[in-house]
Design an enzyme around this catalytic site. Structure first.
Site, PDB file in Angstrom:
ATOM      1  N   SER A   1       0.825  -1.214   0.000  1.00  0.00           N
ATOM      2  CA  SER A   1       0.000   0.000   0.000  1.00  0.00           C
ATOM      3  C   SER A   1       0.859   1.263   0.000  1.00  0.00           C
ATOM      4  O   SER A   1       1.999   1.270   0.463  1.00  0.00           O
ATOM      5  CB  SER A   1      -0.905   0.028   1.226  1.00  0.00           C
ATOM      6  OG  SER A   1      -1.579  -1.188   1.371  1.00  0.00           O
TER       7      SER A   1
HETATM    8  N1  SAH Z   1      -0.691  -4.419   4.001  1.00  0.00           N
HETATM    9  C1  SAH Z   1      -0.041  -4.851   2.813  1.00  0.00           C
HETATM   10  C2  SAH Z   1      -0.869  -4.558   1.585  1.00  0.00           C
HETATM   11  C3  SAH Z   1      -1.310  -5.778   0.967  1.00  0.00           C
HETATM   12  S1  SAH Z   1      -2.440  -5.655  -0.342  1.00  0.00           S
HETATM   13  C4  SAH Z   1       1.315  -4.226   2.691  1.00  0.00           C
HETATM   14  O1  SAH Z   1       1.616  -3.330   3.440  1.00  0.00           O
HETATM   15  O2  SAH Z   1       2.106  -4.681   1.874  1.00  0.00           O
HETATM   16  C5  SAH Z   1      -3.715  -6.692   0.228  1.00  0.00           C
HETATM   17  C6  SAH Z   1      -3.362  -8.103   0.440  1.00  0.00           C
HETATM   18  O3  SAH Z   1      -4.553  -8.721   0.890  1.00  0.00           O
HETATM   19  C7  SAH Z   1      -2.915  -8.873  -0.757  1.00  0.00           C
HETATM   20  O4  SAH Z   1      -1.659  -9.408  -0.522  1.00  0.00           O
HETATM   21  C8  SAH Z   1      -3.986  -9.959  -0.931  1.00  0.00           C
HETATM   22  O5  SAH Z   1      -3.431 -11.177  -1.363  1.00  0.00           O
HETATM   23  C9  SAH Z   1      -4.525 -10.057   0.468  1.00  0.00           C
HETATM   24  N2  SAH Z   1      -5.868 -10.638   0.609  1.00  0.00           N
HETATM   25  C10 SAH Z   1      -6.960 -10.453  -0.177  1.00  0.00           C
HETATM   26  N3  SAH Z   1      -8.000 -11.155   0.313  1.00  0.00           N
HETATM   27  C11 SAH Z   1      -7.579 -11.757   1.434  1.00  0.00           C
HETATM   28  C12 SAH Z   1      -8.182 -12.579   2.387  1.00  0.00           C
HETATM   29  N4  SAH Z   1      -9.476 -12.958   2.316  1.00  0.00           N
HETATM   30  N5  SAH Z   1      -7.429 -13.024   3.425  1.00  0.00           N
HETATM   31  C13 SAH Z   1      -6.133 -12.703   3.548  1.00  0.00           C
HETATM   32  N6  SAH Z   1      -5.509 -11.909   2.658  1.00  0.00           N
HETATM   33  C14 SAH Z   1      -6.204 -11.436   1.620  1.00  0.00           C
END
Ligand code: SAH
Length: 661
Positions: free
Chosen positions: A62
């Site tokens: 993000s």
């Molecule tokens: N907080 C992270 C941003 C990740 S983007 C950072 O700082 O890098 C969102 C993430 O949510 C993705 O990696 C995606 O694979 C995950 N995601 C989507 N649906 C999900 C779910 N039901 N359970 C766990 N992770 C999920």
């Protein structure tokens, strides 16, 4: 200190604090986490840029601002236990772990969960536990949580997560009915069965996929395809976003401008601060990085020449003296944004020794009939008193209307008075015949006087025809502006390059708008016909906010509310993009389909020095085809009025009513 420590500190100051994030524990936490360790190796140089970045499994880390914003919204205390859904790179988990006692984080992609786990361990985070699984179900073994943060956008707030909040706990989650656009919600559990919900604004996250999220990856793909049909979504994907004018990265824009000799910068009103500030920002880069040396604006020649003298160090600051800008509409040039820009130009010129490279400030407009007559006569008196005497008699023809040039037209139509055309043309001709002698003495002074004499001939025609030839007076004005521009380019030499600041309705190609059906052209069209790809024109737009404008010609300046844009307008489509500010390339579109979808004509709003919200549709909207009109479009969703410098003095003539452009 490593170079990243510096960048990180800058990021905290300029991307977070400057945007109003003042929660010290959050700023300290962001400052403590080395974001460069969480991004792919080939992208480390962008680790502190103001954007999300791609990571494995087609996911993203993000944008730092979003992580900070969400963390602040969680209102964390040191003893809190936090659940994160969507570990991704593990970056946000690390930020959370800097503040809270314990962080549990779940990721549905095994590769991401595994990588984040070992990365966080290597960085020494002992208070984070990573699970591979579906986060929409929560993590019942460790519930309840004081705070839950979801880093992916789902269709609703998962019930399991609400139930795993402690009373008093906060859940922050993006929720939206399409895959890519969401509202950031904060759900607060205020009692065993009571929850309060707050909307924290529009955001964009990757989809939350799981039992209480979107269906699966393929459903995701289908929905993405579906949203591709939505124009705002396409614009989002085809534009470059920026938060603040000062931080906007203009490198790509400069590349698109390439070797153009002319850059035309528009505005959708004459009283919006952001339009001035962004034009100043772009112009500064064009001057410094591409050697532009002409700024030609929609102001009268003699008024602009006061600024030109000031920035060359040969006269005091006219904006502070306010002498030349006391005529309606004063705020168009006597405003803080212009003041700041002219100070920059002066400082730049002070540094640059070669006169050729110094920036000059010129006016293209023709309203200063009598001011220009005075300049010509003063000049001739100094260089050639005899010719001055003849010119004085000839210009005398126009003197009866010095207080109200619009009356000249009436007098000529009713044949109560002779036309002055031959007199003013003869004076110009006299000067041109003696060009050699005059300019030998002082080329610049001659050029200035010549332009004023030309202005007098155009203005005479303009005022003479303004009532009986409807489009003719508009065309005369734009023809004059184009010819003046040509004269300036020729005067400044073969290597000169010009930035032109005028209203969208002058610089956008008239052939792409309703104007052409009325037989009107404009400087934008003339420039394109002459310079083709060597000219790059940029339109500007906004949805809502405030604007400085008058209610009628000659009336006092008021700060007015700009109405949210019309549903059939380009502005409405851009507003639906749900991004604050962006650059949308149209000549070389990032996605062809966006260009195609934008081609069909829509309404476009033009606010001039007059704004009449009561009759907005009739007074301020016209049909246009945006990609044919401009090479690029710059959007500010919300804008504010320019700040005028001094008292507004109001006198004037009916001009381009009702638009007042
Ligand atoms: N907080 C992270 C941003 C990740 S983007 C950072 O700082 O890098 C969102 C993430 O949510 C993705 O990696 C995606 O694979 C995950 N995601 C989507 N649906 C999900 C779910 N039901 N359970 C766990 N992770 C999920």
């Amino acid at each position: 200190m490593s170079r990243f420590d510096d960048l990180r500190e800058q990021m905290v100051n300029y991307q977070l604090a400057a945007r109003g994030l003042h929660d010290q524990s959050v700023l300290d936490a962001v400052n403590a986490v080395p974001r460069e360790e969480f991004v792919p190796a080939d992208l480390v140089e962008f680790a502190y840029s103001d954007s999300p970045l791609p990571i494995a499994a087609s996911q993203t880390i993000s944008q730092p601002y979003i992580v900070a914003l969400m963390t602040a919204a969680l209102e964390l205390k040191p003893a809190d236990r936090v659940l994160e859904v969507g570990t991704g790179s593990g970056y946000a988990a690390a930020v959370l772990a800097e503040i809270a006692e314990k962080v549990y984080t779940i990721e549905r992609h095994k590769i991401l969960a595994d990588t984040a786990r070992s990365r966080l361990a290597a960085l020494g985070y002992r208070n984070i536990q990573v699970l591979h699984g579906d986060g929409t179900l929560g993590w019942p073994e460790h519930a309840p949580f004081d705070a839950i943060i979801v880093a992916a956008g789902g269709p609703q707030v998962p019930e399991n997560l609400k139930q795993q909040l402690s009373v008093g706990g906060r859940l922050v989650i993006p929720v939206g009915s399409t895959l890519r656009t969401q509202k950031l919600l904060r759900v607060r559990r205020t009692g065993e069965h009571e929850f309060q919900e707050e909307d924290l604004g529009g955001v964009r996250f990757v989809p939350l996929i799981g039992a209480a999220g979107w269906e699966d990856e393929t459903a995701g793909a289908r929905a993405v395809e579906k949203t591709e049909a939505s124009l705002p979504e396409l614009i989002y994907q085809s534009s470059e976003h920026f938060a603040r004018i000062d931080d906007a990265n203009l490198d790509n824009l400069l590349e698109r401008i390439g070797d153009s000799r002319l850059v035309l910068l528009g505005e959708a009103s004459h009283g919006t601060a952001e339009f001035y500030e962004m034009r100043a920002r772009i112009t500064r880069e064009l001057i410094e990085k591409k050697g532009f040396n002409i700024i030609a604006v929609e102001a009268d020649w003699p008024d602009a020449s006061h600024i030109n003298h000031y920035i060359h160090g040969t006269a005091p600051d006219p904006l502070l003296e306010s002498t030349p800008f006391s005529r309606f509409p004063t705020w168009m040039w006597a405003n803080h944004s212009v003041l700041e820009f002219t100070h920059w130009l002066k400082a730049y010129n002070d540094k640059v020794s070669s006169p050729e490279k110094q920036a000059g400030f010129y006016g293209l407009d023709l309203y200063s009939l009598y001011g220009s007559i005075e300049v010509v006569l003063n000049y001739l008196e100094k260089v050639d008193p005899e010719t001055a005497e003849v010119a004085r008699v000839r210009y005398g023809c126009l003197m009866p209307w010095a207080n109200d040039p619009a009356m000249y037209s009436q007098a000529v139509i009713t044949r109560q008075y002779k036309e002055c055309e031959s007199d003013v043309v003869a004076t110009l001709q006299d000067m041109l015949n003696r060009r050699m002698d005059y300019s030998r003495a002082d080329g610049e002074k001659f050029f200035n006087a010549e332009q004023n004499a030309r202005l007098v001939t155009s203005a005479e025609r303009y005022y003479r025809t303004m009532y009986y030839a409807e489009n003719n007076s508009w065309n005369l004005r734009d023809q004059h502006m184009f010819e003046t521009l040509q004269s300036i380019l020729a005067y400044r030499g073969a290597h000169s390059k010009a930035v032109i600041w005028e209203h969208n309705s002058h610089i956008g190609d008239a052939r792409a708008t309703e104007m052409s059906a009325r037989g009107e052209f404009n400087i934008g069209q003339l420039v394109r016909q002459q310079y083709a790809d060597m000219a790059y024109s940029i339109g500007f737009g906004t949805d809502h906010g405030t604007v400085a404008a008058a209610s009628e010609w000659g009336g006092p300046m008021e700060v007015k509310q700009v109405q949210p844009s019309h549903i059939d307008s380009y502005e409405h489509v851009c507003h639906e993009v749900h991004a604050d500010n962006f650059l949308l390339p149209l000549r070389k579109p990032i996605k062809e389909i966006t260009h195609r979808e934008l081609l069909a004509e829509r309404l476009e709003r033009a606010i001039g020095v007059i704004y009449r919200p009561e009759t907005e549709l009739q007074s301020h909207y016209f049909y246009a085809s945006l990609p044919r009109q401009f090479d690029e479009y710059i959007w500010f969703d919300e804008t504010r009025a320019v700040e005028p410098l001094g008292k507004q003095t109001i006198k004037g003539i009916p001009d381009t009513f009702p638009f007042g452009l």
